[in-house]
Design a protein around this motif. Structure first.
Motif, PDB file in Angstrom:
ATOM      1  N   THR B 327      46.116  81.369  -3.439  1.00  0.00           N
ATOM      2  CA  THR B 327      46.651  81.073  -4.764  1.00  0.00           C
ATOM      3  C   THR B 327      47.349  79.718  -4.777  1.00  0.00           C
ATOM      4  O   THR B 327      47.207  78.954  -5.730  1.00  0.00           O
ATOM      5  CB  THR B 327      47.619  82.161  -5.224  1.00  0.00           C
ATOM      6  OG1 THR B 327      48.425  82.522  -4.122  1.00  0.00           O
ATOM      7  CG2 THR B 327      46.889  83.367  -5.738  1.00  0.00           C
ATOM      8  N   SER B 328      48.083  79.402  -3.718  1.00  0.00           N
ATOM      9  CA  SER B 328      48.740  78.092  -3.659  1.00  0.00           C
ATOM     10  C   SER B 328      47.712  76.975  -3.647  1.00  0.00           C
ATOM     11  O   SER B 328      47.840  75.973  -4.354  1.00  0.00           O
ATOM     12  CB  SER B 328      49.611  77.976  -2.412  1.00  0.00           C
ATOM     13  OG  SER B 328      50.699  78.824  -2.508  1.00  0.00           O
ATOM     14  N   LEU B 329      46.685  77.167  -2.831  1.00  0.00           N
ATOM     15  CA  LEU B 329      45.643  76.152  -2.726  1.00  0.00           C
ATOM     16  C   LEU B 329      44.986  75.931  -4.087  1.00  0.00           C
ATOM     17  O   LEU B 329      44.812  74.799  -4.545  1.00  0.00           O
ATOM     18  CB  LEU B 329      44.601  76.604  -1.709  1.00  0.00           C
ATOM     19  CG  LEU B 329      43.398  75.683  -1.577  1.00  0.00           C
ATOM     20  CD1 LEU B 329      43.808  74.413  -0.880  1.00  0.00           C
ATOM     21  CD2 LEU B 329      42.274  76.362  -0.853  1.00  0.00           C
ATOM     22  N   LEU B 330      44.645  77.052  -4.757  1.00  0.00           N
ATOM     23  CA  LEU B 330      43.981  76.928  -6.048  1.00  0.00           C
ATOM     24  C   LEU B 330      44.915  76.333  -7.090  1.00  0.00           C
ATOM     25  O   LEU B 330      44.462  75.636  -8.000  1.00  0.00           O
ATOM     26  CB  LEU B 330      43.458  78.286  -6.511  1.00  0.00           C
ATOM     27  CG  LEU B 330      42.291  78.846  -5.699  1.00  0.00           C
ATOM     28  CD1 LEU B 330      41.811  80.147  -6.292  1.00  0.00           C
ATOM     29  CD2 LEU B 330      41.153  77.858  -5.645  1.00  0.00           C
ATOM     30  N   ALA B 331      46.223  76.587  -6.953  1.00  0.00           N
ATOM     31  CA  ALA B 331      47.166  75.986  -7.893  1.00  0.00           C
ATOM     32  C   ALA B 331      47.098  74.466  -7.794  1.00  0.00           C
ATOM     33  O   ALA B 331      47.051  73.767  -8.813  1.00  0.00           O
ATOM     34  CB  ALA B 331      48.582  76.477  -7.601  1.00  0.00           C
ATOM     35  N   VAL B 332      47.061  73.954  -6.551  1.00  0.00           N
ATOM     36  CA  VAL B 332      46.974  72.510  -6.368  1.00  0.00           C
ATOM     37  C   VAL B 332      45.663  71.978  -6.944  1.00  0.00           C
ATOM     38  O   VAL B 332      45.633  70.986  -7.683  1.00  0.00           O
ATOM     39  CB  VAL B 332      47.087  72.161  -4.869  1.00  0.00           C
ATOM     40  CG1 VAL B 332      46.906  70.672  -4.662  1.00  0.00           C
ATOM     41  CG2 VAL B 332      48.415  72.620  -4.337  1.00  0.00           C
ATOM     42  N   LEU B 333      44.565  72.681  -6.625  1.00  0.00           N
ATOM     43  CA  LEU B 333      43.266  72.249  -7.142  1.00  0.00           C
ATOM     44  C   LEU B 333      43.258  72.264  -8.667  1.00  0.00           C
ATOM     45  O   LEU B 333      42.757  71.341  -9.313  1.00  0.00           O
ATOM     46  CB  LEU B 333      42.153  73.166  -6.636  1.00  0.00           C
ATOM     47  CG  LEU B 333      41.768  73.079  -5.168  1.00  0.00           C
ATOM     48  CD1 LEU B 333      40.541  73.914  -4.899  1.00  0.00           C
ATOM     49  CD2 LEU B 333      41.509  71.649  -4.771  1.00  0.00           C
TER      50      LEU B 333
END
Lengths: 177, 542
Positions: B327-333
């Motif tokens: 979820t953190s990764l996708l938030a950045v993306l």
């Protein structure tokens, strides 16, 4: 003995891969790739996966390499290329990022995130490892558990044939005009 | 779970099988008929293949709708007669049961995915009907159909190998279709080639990630026995359920590669660079297909993989403290995608490029729906799921309409830049109005569907605590409004170059009107589809 064999093969595979990238002549590149494929095939054998070994030799080293060399020679691309890369910063940047990724992957593989819990240590030997990669076993799962993907692969081949016909006929039509 | 393929599984795969049969039919009917060489019979030939495809897709859509039982479910006490038995058997293959041979789920997600994807293919095939003679029309439509089949498989895959092969089955026809037309040979070939190279790279990434995940999953079950079903998403989730395994960096590395690979397919920043060139170079209806159906299929696959195979790696929506999980990764993306996508769209003068950047930005909004998994509550998570699917439905309909309107413009006015659209309202008010509906829906203005879609996404992401993602989304939506309104300004306010009325091709007109009605319906009566979408709460076997 096995370790020595592994080290030698791994070194050959690495040398082949790097030489493929840096050599300027397309035919040389293809031949270095062949060397790499051969070394990888031996690695599969060391992992007791005879089926993968046979596939690697016959499909990659055999069919695909012949196709590569055929295309390279057909296009007359075997002479050394000396065109300058317009994006001169691309090569060092790619090298840098590649090295970063490599270091990261090695660190993860060696140190492991879950080492203290023992999750990331060397893989446990699988029970029945002898039959795991054996041709009989592969054939069996291919037609039972993996039947659906197997059929899908057949359709992909159909798509490839149709695509080749379409694109090559277009090229012929353009030539005639 | 049965390992063998049962004969009773055939009706469950019916839409995919029908697509395959239709593709072969289109291919064969084109090949075995003796077509004349003159202009008239060439046009006839294109028409034949196109109509067969459109009619077939319409029928398959209806059959899929009947099978899903969303509009009509046969009551249990219905009389036994020939037709009702067919319907009963069909609906028995509806949204029930374990995945077929462990690799193909027929749950609500698959059913809705099929409807969206087959519906999109249907609209696209209608859009192509008005095009003048092309070479090899049979192959052209067969490739569209086979690609659609791959997309349906992507939406349903519950296992790594099926997922990978369905991605390939979707992409390979699209590579060929992107480079199909030689009216603008260089651009179209360039588009096909670029798409192919990026696609091949992303396939490599997906495969690399999958092999890492498979290897790790096998290694983390004690004894490693019965390892050959470890490609199934559920088994991966089970094998990695222990705390040590979930904390492992190796599994995360594999997941990263899978996300990056699928990210290429759905054109999320930083994996987007191919998409403006490819969208510009392809035939406009194909661009519509690329930017809607193939993206929707990619998101459905991404959703299913992340949610069923990596539920132990979800993480938080925080970025400062406790960065971790997908979820953190996708938030950045998501933040990078909406910001850069919307900013890069601002200076574009070619509308296909503009819509390409806008569709990149929309991919960012879709990803925000996955933020809902940062929340531990099932209600928020299922809200995120509904928001995701609702957005995909609305976006698919809207973007097909928008690209369809561009296709009409470039066909009749002669180009698809801002200059060509100038004063369109005075030359064809109907077309200008339709374009306005789609553009406003993309911008997210009520009462169009695009407004509610964005609203639900923001709500789901907000509830999961990703407030900074939502704030970025809201601000960039306003930035996006600028370039969407530029299109409308050119269309409605600026002076036309000539006052000659612009004709409207019949089938394109029908497609555009259908899409526009759908966009308005979805916006005004969202409950028409939301009640159905809400059933996706349970993804197979969770």
């Amino acid at each position: 003995m096995e370790l020595v064999l592994f080290l030698v093969t791994a070194a050959i595979a690495l040398v082949g891969a790097v030489a493929m990238l840096v050599s300027r002549n397309a035919v040389h590149s293809a031949l270095f790739l062949l060397l790499n494929f051969g070394a990888i095939a031996v690695l599969f054998l060391l992992l007791r996966a005879p089926f993968l070994f046979a596939i690697q030799v016959s499909v990659y080293a055999g069919a695909i390499m012949v196709l590569f060399l055929f295309v390279v020679m057909l296009l007359g691309a075997e002479r050394a290329e000396d065109g300058r890369d317009e994006l001169f910063w691309q090569t060092p940047l790619a090298l840098l990022l590649g090295v970063v990724l490599l270091v990261e992957a090695v660190m993860i593989a060696v140190r492991g995130g879950g080492r203290e819990t023992g999750a990331d240590t060397a893989p446990v030997p699988i029970t029945g490892a002898e039959t795991f990669g054996a041709p009989e076993e592969i054939g069996r799962v291919l037609f039972t558990r993996y039947l659906l993907p197997f059929e899908v692969a057949g359709i992909i081949l159909l798509v490839a044939i149709v695509g080749v016909v379409v694109l090559s006929r277009r090229a012929m039509a353009a030539e005639e005009a | 779970m049965p390992v063998f393929f049962q004969i009773s599984d055939v009706p469950r795969l019916l839409p995919e099988l029908l697509l395959l049969v239709l593709a072969l039919l289109v291919l064969g009917s084109d090949m075995f008929e003796r077509w004349g060489e003159d202009e008239e019979s060439r046009f006839e030939r294109v028409r034949a293949a196109g109509s067969l495809t459109a009619i077939g897709l319409g029928l398959i859509f209806l059959i899929t709708l009947l099978q899903s039982g969303y509009v009509y479910r046969l009551p249990a006490d219905a009389p036994q007669n020939f037709f009702l038995t067919i319907v009963r058997n069909l609906q028995n293959g509806g949204p029930v049961g374990d995945p077929v041979v462990g690799s193909f789920a027929t749950d609500h997600l698959t059913m809705i995915g099929r409807l969206v994807l087959i519906g999109a293919a249907f609209l696209v095939s209608l859009l192509t009907l008005d095009y003048r003679p092309a070479n090899n029309p049979g192959e052209f439509y067969a490739l569209i159909l086979l690609s659609t089949m791959g997309m349906c498989l992507m939406a349903a895959a519950t296992e790594l190998i099926t997922a990978y092969l369905s991605v390939e089955l979707t992409s390979i026809p699209l590579y060929i279709l992107a480079g199909y037309f030689q009216t603008n040979t260089r651009q179209s070939s360039e588009a096909g080639m670029k798409y192919f190279l990026f696609g091949a790279l992303s396939s490599g990434l997906i495969l690399y990630g999958m092999s890492l995940v498979f290897g790790f999953a096998v290694a983390s079950i004690p004894g490693g026995a019965q390892a050959n079903d470890m490609t199934q998403f559920l088994r991966i989730a089970q094998a990695t359920a222990t705390e040590g395994a979930a904390a492992s960096k190796l599994l995360t590395l594999g997941m990263l590669f899978i996300i990056a690979g699928v990210g290429y397919k759905v054109a999320v920043i930083p994996f987007h660079s191919w998409s403006p060139d490819v969208y510009e170079g392809s035939l406009t209806p194909i661009t519509a297909f690329l930017s809607t159906a193939s993206k929707a299929a990619g998101f459905l696959l991404l959703y299913r993989i992340l949610v069923t195979a990596f539920p132990n790696l979800t993480g938080t929506a925080e970025i400062v403290s406790g960065f971790g999980g997908w979820t953190s990764l996708l938030a950045v993306l998501a933040v990078a995608t909406v910001v850069l996508g919307n900013l890069a769209a601002l200076p574009q003068r070619n509308l296909k490029r503009l819509l390409a950047w806008s569709s990149i930005a929309h991919a960012g909004f879709v990803i925000m729906a996955l933020m809902a998994w940062a929340s531990p509550y099932a209600s928020t998570r299922s809200m995120g799921t509904s928001a995701l699917i609702y957005y995909l439905v609305v976006y698919t309909v809207t973007n097909i309409g928008a690209f369809g309107a561009l296709a009409v413009a470039s066909m009749t006015v002669g180009g698809d830049t801002m200059e060509h659209l100038r004063g369109l309202a005075r030359r064809n008010l109907g077309l200008a109005t339709l374009l306005a509906i789609f553009v406003l829906s993309l911008a997210g203005i009520p009462p169009m569907g695009g407004f509610l879609a964005k609203f639900y996404i923001f709500m789901a992401a907000w509830q999961s605590g990703a407030w900074w993602v939502v704030m970025t989304g809201v601000v960039t939506t306003m930035i996006g409004l600028y370039y969407y309104l530029l299109i409308l300004k050119a269309t409605f306010i600026e002076e036309p170059a000539s006052t000659e009325p612009v004709p409207m091709p019949t089938w394109m007109n029908a497609t555009l009107i259908t899409s526009a009605v759908l966009v308005l319906l979805l916006g005004v009566f969202p409950n028409l589809v939301l009640t159905t979408i809400d059933q996706v709460k349970v993804v197979a076997g969770m």
